[in-house]
Design a protein around this motif. Structure first.
Motif, PDB file in Angstrom:
ATOM      1  N   GLU A  83       0.820  -1.207   0.000  1.00 36.41           N
ATOM      2  CA  GLU A  83       0.000   0.000   0.000  1.00 36.41           C
ATOM      3  C   GLU A  83       0.857   1.261   0.000  1.00 36.41           C
ATOM      4  O   GLU A  83       0.453   2.300  -0.516  1.00 36.41           O
ATOM      5  N   ALA A  84       2.048   1.188   0.553  1.00 33.41           N
ATOM      6  CA  ALA A  84       2.916   2.359   0.638  1.00 33.41           C
ATOM      7  C   ALA A  84       3.617   2.652  -0.690  1.00 33.41           C
ATOM      8  O   ALA A  84       4.006   3.791  -0.939  1.00 33.41           O
ATOM      9  N   GLU A  85       3.794   1.669  -1.524  1.00 37.68           N
ATOM     10  CA  GLU A  85       4.467   1.871  -2.811  1.00 37.68           C
ATOM     11  C   GLU A  85       3.557   2.663  -3.745  1.00 37.68           C
ATOM     12  O   GLU A  85       2.343   2.524  -3.724  1.00 37.68           O
ATOM     13  N   PRO A  86       4.166   3.499  -4.615  1.00 34.50           N
ATOM     14  CA  PRO A  86       3.318   4.242  -5.573  1.00 34.50           C
ATOM     15  C   PRO A  86       2.652   3.271  -6.540  1.00 34.50           C
ATOM     16  O   PRO A  86       3.137   2.174  -6.773  1.00 34.50           O
ATOM     17  N   THR A  87       1.554   3.721  -7.082  1.00 35.63           N
ATOM     18  CA  THR A  87       0.809   2.887  -8.013  1.00 35.63           C
ATOM     19  C   THR A  87       1.640   2.636  -9.267  1.00 35.63           C
ATOM     20  O   THR A  87       2.168   3.572  -9.870  1.00 35.63           O
ATOM     21  N   ARG A  88       1.756   1.408  -9.620  1.00 35.85           N
ATOM     22  CA  ARG A  88       2.509   1.050 -10.836  1.00 35.85           C
ATOM     23  C   ARG A  88       1.544   0.990 -12.013  1.00 35.85           C
ATOM     24  O   ARG A  88       0.388   0.631 -11.866  1.00 35.85           O
ATOM     25  N   SER A  89       2.052   1.319 -13.155  1.00 42.17           N
ATOM     26  CA  SER A  89       1.191   1.198 -14.327  1.00 42.17           C
ATOM     27  C   SER A  89       1.055  -0.279 -14.657  1.00 42.17           C
ATOM     28  O   SER A  89       1.957  -1.075 -14.448  1.00 42.17           O
ATOM     29  N   PRO A  90      -0.104  -0.655 -15.193  1.00 39.99           N
ATOM     30  CA  PRO A  90      -0.309  -2.073 -15.490  1.00 39.99           C
ATOM     31  C   PRO A  90       0.662  -2.528 -16.601  1.00 39.99           C
ATOM     32  O   PRO A  90       1.083  -1.722 -17.444  1.00 39.99           O
ATOM     33  N   PRO A  91       1.060  -3.784 -16.567  1.00 37.14           N
ATOM     34  CA  PRO A  91       1.988  -4.269 -17.589  1.00 37.14           C
ATOM     35  C   PRO A  91       1.349  -4.194 -18.973  1.00 37.14           C
ATOM     36  O   PRO A  91       0.137  -4.301 -19.140  1.00 37.14           O
ATOM     37  N   ALA A  92       2.200  -3.981 -19.965  1.00 34.70           N
ATOM     38  CA  ALA A  92       1.715  -3.875 -21.342  1.00 34.70           C
ATOM     39  C   ALA A  92       1.234  -5.232 -21.801  1.00 34.70           C
ATOM     40  O   ALA A  92       1.809  -6.258 -21.500  1.00 34.70           O
ATOM     41  N   THR A  93       0.141  -5.219 -22.544  1.00 30.88           N
ATOM     42  CA  THR A  93      -0.382  -6.474 -23.075  1.00 30.88           C
ATOM     43  C   THR A  93       0.320  -6.803 -24.389  1.00 30.88           C
ATOM     44  O   THR A  93       0.762  -5.901 -25.114  1.00 30.88           O
ATOM     45  N   LEU A  94       0.409  -8.031 -24.712  1.00 34.92           N
ATOM     46  CA  LEU A  94       1.122  -8.458 -25.909  1.00 34.92           C
ATOM     47  C   LEU A  94       0.385  -8.096 -27.191  1.00 34.92           C
ATOM     48  O   LEU A  94       0.985  -7.815 -28.207  1.00 34.92           O
ATOM     49  N   GLY A  95      -0.915  -8.094 -27.176  1.00 34.76           N
ATOM     50  CA  GLY A  95      -1.675  -7.876 -28.379  1.00 34.76           C
ATOM     51  C   GLY A  95      -1.863  -6.420 -28.723  1.00 34.76           C
ATOM     52  O   GLY A  95      -2.323  -6.065 -29.794  1.00 34.76           O
TER      53      GLY A  95
END
Length: 96
Positions: A83-95
């Motif tokens: 919860e303390a870590e900044p929000t990470r962007s979601p991983p890129a999708t392959l398609g």
């Protein structure tokens, strides 16, 4: 003078009777309280007898929960770090 003496004796007799009846009433109430306390003591002894076998079972349950406690504390720490870590962007999708 005799009238005063008679009135005093009547007053003393009434006073003694009143005090005696009050003391007798107190004695009766104290006897009832003693009987009630004996009944309560007997009930508590019965409860103590009925609860005695629970000691072993509760000790075993407490030991088991103590083992789980460390894992739960570690999980809580990991959740707090996440919860303390900044929000990470979601991983890129392959398609995409």
């Amino acid at each position: 003078m005799t009238v005063l003496l008679v009135l005093t004796l009547i007053y003393v007799a009434i006073l003694v009777i009143t005090l005696a009846s009050g003391l007798i009433a107190i004695f009766c109430f104290l006897n009832q309280a003693r009987a009630n306390l004996k009944a309560i003591a007997a009930g508590l002894k019965e409860v103590d007898t009925n609860v005695a076998p629970l000691s072993e079972a509760l000790t075993a349950a407490n030991n088991g929960l103590s083992l789980v406690q460390a894992d739960l504390e570690k999980t809580a720490e990991n959740l707090a770090i996440e919860e303390a870590e900044p929000t990470r962007s979601p991983p890129a999708t392959l398609g995409a």
